[in-house]
Design a protein around this motif. Structure first.
Motif, mmCIF file in Angstrom:
data_model
loop_
_atom_site.group_PDB
_atom_site.id
_atom_site.type_symbol
_atom_site.label_atom_id
_atom_site.label_comp_id
_atom_site.label_asym_id
_atom_site.label_seq_id
_atom_site.Cartn_x
_atom_site.Cartn_y
_atom_site.Cartn_z
ATOM 1 N N UNK A 607 0.838 -1.203 0.000
ATOM 2 C CA UNK A 607 0.000 0.000 0.000
ATOM 3 C C UNK A 607 0.869 1.247 0.000
ATOM 4 N N UNK A 608 1.905 1.228 0.843
ATOM 5 C CA UNK A 608 2.793 2.389 0.925
ATOM 6 C C UNK A 608 3.512 2.656 -0.397
ATOM 7 N N UNK A 609 3.814 1.600 -1.129
ATOM 8 C CA UNK A 609 4.497 1.793 -2.416
ATOM 9 C C UNK A 609 3.591 2.516 -3.408
ATOM 10 N N UNK A 610 2.276 2.414 -3.213
ATOM 11 C CA UNK A 610 1.334 3.128 -4.070
ATOM 12 C C UNK A 610 1.159 4.565 -3.603
ATOM 13 N N UNK A 611 0.927 4.759 -2.303
ATOM 14 C CA UNK A 611 0.599 6.104 -1.823
ATOM 15 C C UNK A 611 1.831 7.004 -1.786
ATOM 16 N N UNK A 612 3.030 6.410 -1.714
ATOM 17 C CA UNK A 612 4.239 7.228 -1.667
ATOM 18 C C UNK A 612 4.889 7.396 -3.044
ATOM 19 N N UNK A 613 4.226 6.908 -4.079
ATOM 20 C CA UNK A 613 4.769 7.036 -5.428
ATOM 21 C C UNK A 613 4.449 8.434 -5.969
ATOM 22 N N UNK A 614 5.379 9.145 -6.590
ATOM 23 C CA UNK A 614 6.723 8.726 -7.007
ATOM 24 C C UNK A 614 7.815 9.089 -6.008
ATOM 25 N N UNK A 615 7.450 9.772 -4.891
ATOM 26 C CA UNK A 615 8.477 10.211 -3.943
ATOM 27 C C UNK A 615 9.310 9.055 -3.406
ATOM 28 N N UNK A 616 8.704 7.889 -3.297
ATOM 29 C CA UNK A 616 9.384 6.762 -2.672
ATOM 30 C C UNK A 616 10.585 6.278 -3.488
ATOM 31 N N UNK A 617 10.639 6.694 -4.759
ATOM 32 C CA UNK A 617 11.817 6.348 -5.557
ATOM 33 C C UNK A 617 13.047 7.100 -5.052
ATOM 34 N N UNK A 618 12.833 8.275 -4.490
ATOM 35 C CA UNK A 618 13.903 8.993 -3.783
ATOM 36 C C UNK A 618 13.400 9.144 -2.348
ATOM 37 N N UNK A 619 13.916 8.403 -1.420
ATOM 38 C CA UNK A 619 13.413 8.412 -0.057
ATOM 39 C C UNK A 619 13.255 9.837 0.448
ATOM 40 N N UNK A 620 12.114 10.098 1.065
ATOM 41 C CA UNK A 620 11.772 11.399 1.628
ATOM 42 C C UNK A 620 11.588 12.462 0.541
ATOM 43 N N UNK A 621 11.545 12.045 -0.710
ATOM 44 C CA UNK A 621 11.324 12.993 -1.791
ATOM 45 C C UNK A 621 12.479 13.935 -2.019
ATOM 46 N N UNK A 622 13.687 13.567 -1.593
ATOM 47 C CA UNK A 622 14.852 14.447 -1.712
ATOM 48 C C UNK A 622 15.517 14.231 -3.075
ATOM 49 N N UNK A 623 14.923 14.762 -4.120
ATOM 50 C CA UNK A 623 15.495 14.605 -5.444
ATOM 51 C C UNK A 623 14.630 15.273 -6.485
#
Length: 793
Positions: A607-623
């Protein structure tokens, strides 16, 4: 305006046989055959008593009880003492007409019968025919001087399809009426395409002789040139000679996609042309290339030179080089003809710029397309580039849903002094009546603005809908297929916006629930989210959809939906409700899969991989993150890279050197961020992604998703792309075919490449060997600091 009750029959306007033997044309000579539908009175009764059967027609002023003279005559010598325009006697003899007001007299002079017909046709477009009041008015400032050299291009043709009916329409009467209407706007050639053959019991191929004979006979009687889009396989028909002999007239033949180096197809073309000319000696043969790159195109032009004894002209459609380069490369001594695609919105020669993926998902490739400004921009741009060398155009079309575009191309090519506003207003007056000129002009420009930008926030959609809705009480308009197709488009667009907003709200609501899955538990969160996704649309939306379906049924009765859009014969009714407009469908497919996982932790992670997409590709959205084809405001907090813009579509409408926003509208099982992508088209075009303000001491990973589609791979063979980075174009990914199904590809960027604080990533193709010119179809890209460990979906 001076009110002039004028009776002009559309058929008579196009026939020089209406001219008197003494070479004087008066409106009086055309009275008996007047036929304008929807007038609330008999026009002949109103003016018959006031007409003087002489060189001048005195016409009773319907509003002022006054008298206005209308004089229209052939003048072999250039008229003199005309205050609004200076007439050159030499150019007059080459072909010309002038229309002007002098006091209360409307004058028309033409150099010959041909230009008298042209002048009368133009006069009809300048008139203000009010079907409500029964009056016909003309501006006091009317002054139109037209000569042979005024035209941007001498050939102004449009293609008719016989895919569903021999006459394109259901009757030859409709065929004639439509052709007359196009002639009014400057068209002078019709080309027949998609001729269906029959196979006999002995495996012989037979051409539809009677249909082709009728086609040529009707066009001959109307007085326009006749052309055929003629695939070489038709030359093998057993009744080829009989068919050619039965044709009333043939001016041009077009063989498309011949090989670059000569061979059997060129021999077949030459033989077919020889047979045709034995019956029609003046018929001209046009050929076009099947080249995949500029080298093959050059070979094609060399082959044309070697076949100049039977080739008269070269047509340009989807070639590997821009039109300016095509014109420059083409050999002298051949007529050059454009083959512009006026009917397709995507995967086309001139795709609609920045078309929201929701339109692609619903309208499809062959919609009711009303894009007058885009059409005008094409005529102006290509006119500036090619007018000295291009003979003209014969457009590609799949029905009559592009009728406005046809009128704009024809009228502005005939008289480039006209603005697109002029032509659209003339179109509105001519087809709907002067009383609706302002409203229908707004509607036509509004339908084009409907397709600009993000569907969710476009304010023009409701304005266009309300404008045309206010006219639907007039029964005469609701019997007019042109009005009804625009009414249908306005309704359709408004419904898609409503549905998009409804489903976007559904998706956001479901995602807000899934974000609380840790507290709710995975199963409960999924249960509540699925209930949201399964909510029915409000009743008013359902009722609105039903009304749209009723209008579609009315169109089917009036003219035929297959006549409007021959490749979208249901007018995209099924897609209006069934096509995806958000990620709701994607969620509905993914959530049941998550329930099948064994542990609660696995479910929550999924579930988290869906709701945090696309930020989860760069942890914490730092990118950095880009969904390149999206027109929406980015919903993440991540930074965006900069994509090279190329020339811009205004200067490069075929996207040879400009990134094209494209749509993968037939993959509902994937998230929308992969349904849209940016793409390169030109032979030597590359896509460059630029990153700024990078840390000079941090190493980065670059991740990318290439859009792929199994159907495209099967049809075209897939793309061959390579990735390079930095000013020295260090190879990051050698030439390869992007994976299908799509997945994220990640590459480590050497630290020394980003020491300047900047990074460029370039996608290109090594060489172009396929007829499909598309490459570097990029949906998503990330640039992430290496210490932010990436996850894989």
């Amino acid at each position: 305006v001076v009110v002039v009750v004028v009776l002009l029959c559309f058929t008579s306007l196009l026939s020089s046989s209406q001219a008197k033997q003494n070479d004087f044309i008066t409106l009086n000579s055309l009275v008996e055959t007047w036929d304008v539908p929807d007038l609330k009175y008999n026009p002949v009764d109103v003016i018959s008593s006031s007409l003087v059967r002489a060189d001048e027609a005195k016409v009773q002023d319907a509003n002022q009880n006054g008298s206005t003279k209308v004089v229209f005559r052939i003048a072999e010598s250039a008229p003199v003492n005309i205050t609004c325009e200076t007439i050159d006697s030499k150019t007059w003899k080459l072909g010309a007409y002038i229309l002007f007001m002098d006091g209360d007299i409307l004058f028309g002079f033409a150099s010959d019968k041909e230009y008298a017909s042209k002048g009368l046709a133009r006069l009809v477009r300048e008139l203000y025919i009010n079907r409500e009041s029964g009056t016909i008015s003309v501006s006091k400032e009317l002054c139109v001087y037209y000569q042979y050299s005024t035209a941007l291009w001498q050939m102004r043709g449009h293609q008719y399809t016989s895919a569903h009916h021999p006459a394109m329409f259901r009757t030859w009467k409709e065929f004639d009426d439509f052709t007359h209407d196009l002639v009014m706007f400057g068209m002078n050639q019709v080309e027949l395409a998609h001729i269906e053959t029959k196979t006999t019991a002995t495996s012989e191929t037979l051409l539809p002789l009677e249909m082709i004979k009728n086609f040529t006979t009707h066009l001959h009687d109307i007085g326009v040139n006749v052309s055929f889009w003629w695939p070489l396989q038709l030359c093998d028909a057993a009744n080829l000679n009989e068919t050619f002999k039965a044709m009333a007239k043939v001016d041009a033949f077009y063989h498309e996609g011949l090989s670059s180096t000569g061979g059997s197809d060129w021999n077949a073309s030459a033989q077919c042309g020889s047979i045709l000319r034995s019956f029609h000696p003046s018929a001209q043969l046009y050929v076009s290339d099947g080249a995949s790159n500029s080298s093959q195109l050059k070979e094609f032009f060399d082959t044309v030179m070697n076949n100049k004894e039977h080739v008269d002209g070269i047509a340009m459609h989807q070639t590997p080089v821009p039109i300016k380069d095509f014109v420059r490369m083409a050999p002298d001594g051949f007529k050059l003809r454009q083959y512009p695609d006026l009917c397709h919105a995507l995967h086309a020669q001139f795709p609609v710029p920045s078309w929201d993926w929701r339109w692609a998902s619903t309208h499809g490739r062959n919609p009711i397309i009303v894009t007058p400004r885009h059409a005008a921009d094409l005529v102006t741009l290509y006119g500036n580039i090619t007018s000295m060398k291009m003979f003209g155009f014969g457009s590609y079309s799949e029905g009559v849903g592009d009728d406005v575009n046809k009128a704009v191309w024809s009228a502005m090519a005939e008289d480039p002094r006209l603005s697109v506003e002029d032509v659209v207003r003339q179109y509105a007056r001519y087809h709907f009546g002067a009383e609706y000129e302002d409203a229908m002009t707004s509607v036509m420009f509004g339908l084009e603005k409907n397709w600009v930008g993000d569907v969710l926030v476009n304010k023009d959609i409701i304005v266009t809908f309300q404008t045309i809705k206010n006219l639907t009480q007039d029964e005469s308009l609701t019997k007019n297929w042109r009005f009804m197709m625009m009414w249908y488009r306005a309704m359709y667009d408004a419904y898609i916006q409503q549905r998009s907003r409804f489903e976007d709200d559904q998706y956001n609501h479901a995602m807000s629930i899934l974000k609380n899955a840790t507290a709710l538990g995975a199963a409960k969160a999924i249960e509540l989210s699925e209930k949201v996704l399964q909510q029915e649309k409000p009743k008013d939306m359902q009722d609105f959809k039903a009304k749209i379906e009723e209008v579609a049924e009315t169109i089917a009765k009036i003219v035929g939906s297959e006549v409007l859009c021959s490749q979208e014969i249901d007018l995209s009714i099924a897609a209006m409700e069934g096509a995806p407009l958000s990620d709701c469908d994607y969620l509905a497919l993914e959530l049941p899969k998550i329930l099948l996982l064994k542990t609660e932790l696995e479910k929550l992670n999924a579930i988290n991989s869906i709701v945090r997409y696309p930020e989860d590709e760069c942890r914490q959205g730092m990118g950095w993150y880009n969904n390149f084809g999206s027109l929406e405001t980015q919903k993440t907090t991540m930074q965006e890279a900069q994509l090279g813009s190329g020339e811009g579509w205004q200067h490069d409408p075929a996207f040879y050197n400009t990134p094209l926003i494209a749509n993968g509208y037939d993959l509902p099982s994937i998230q929308s961020s992969r349904q849209v992508y940016v793409q390169a088209h030109g032979e030597n075009q590359s896509l460059t992604i630029s990153y700024y303000n990078l840390s000079k001491t941090t190493q980065y990973n670059f991740s990318i998703v290439f859009y792929t589609n199994e159907k495209d791979i099967e049809h075209h063979g897939g793309e061959l792309n390579q990735l390079t980075i930095g000013e020295d174009n260090m190879v990051l990914q050698p030439l390869f075919s992007p994976p299908s199904p799509m997945k994220i590809l990640t590459y480590v960027v050497p630290r020394e490449i980003t020491e300047s604080g900047e990074l460029t990533v370039t996608c290109s193709q090594q060489s172009q060997t396929r007829r499909s010119f598309a490459h570097c179809s990029i949906a998503e890209a990330w640039l992430c600091p290496v210490h932010m460990k990436q996850t894989k979906l």
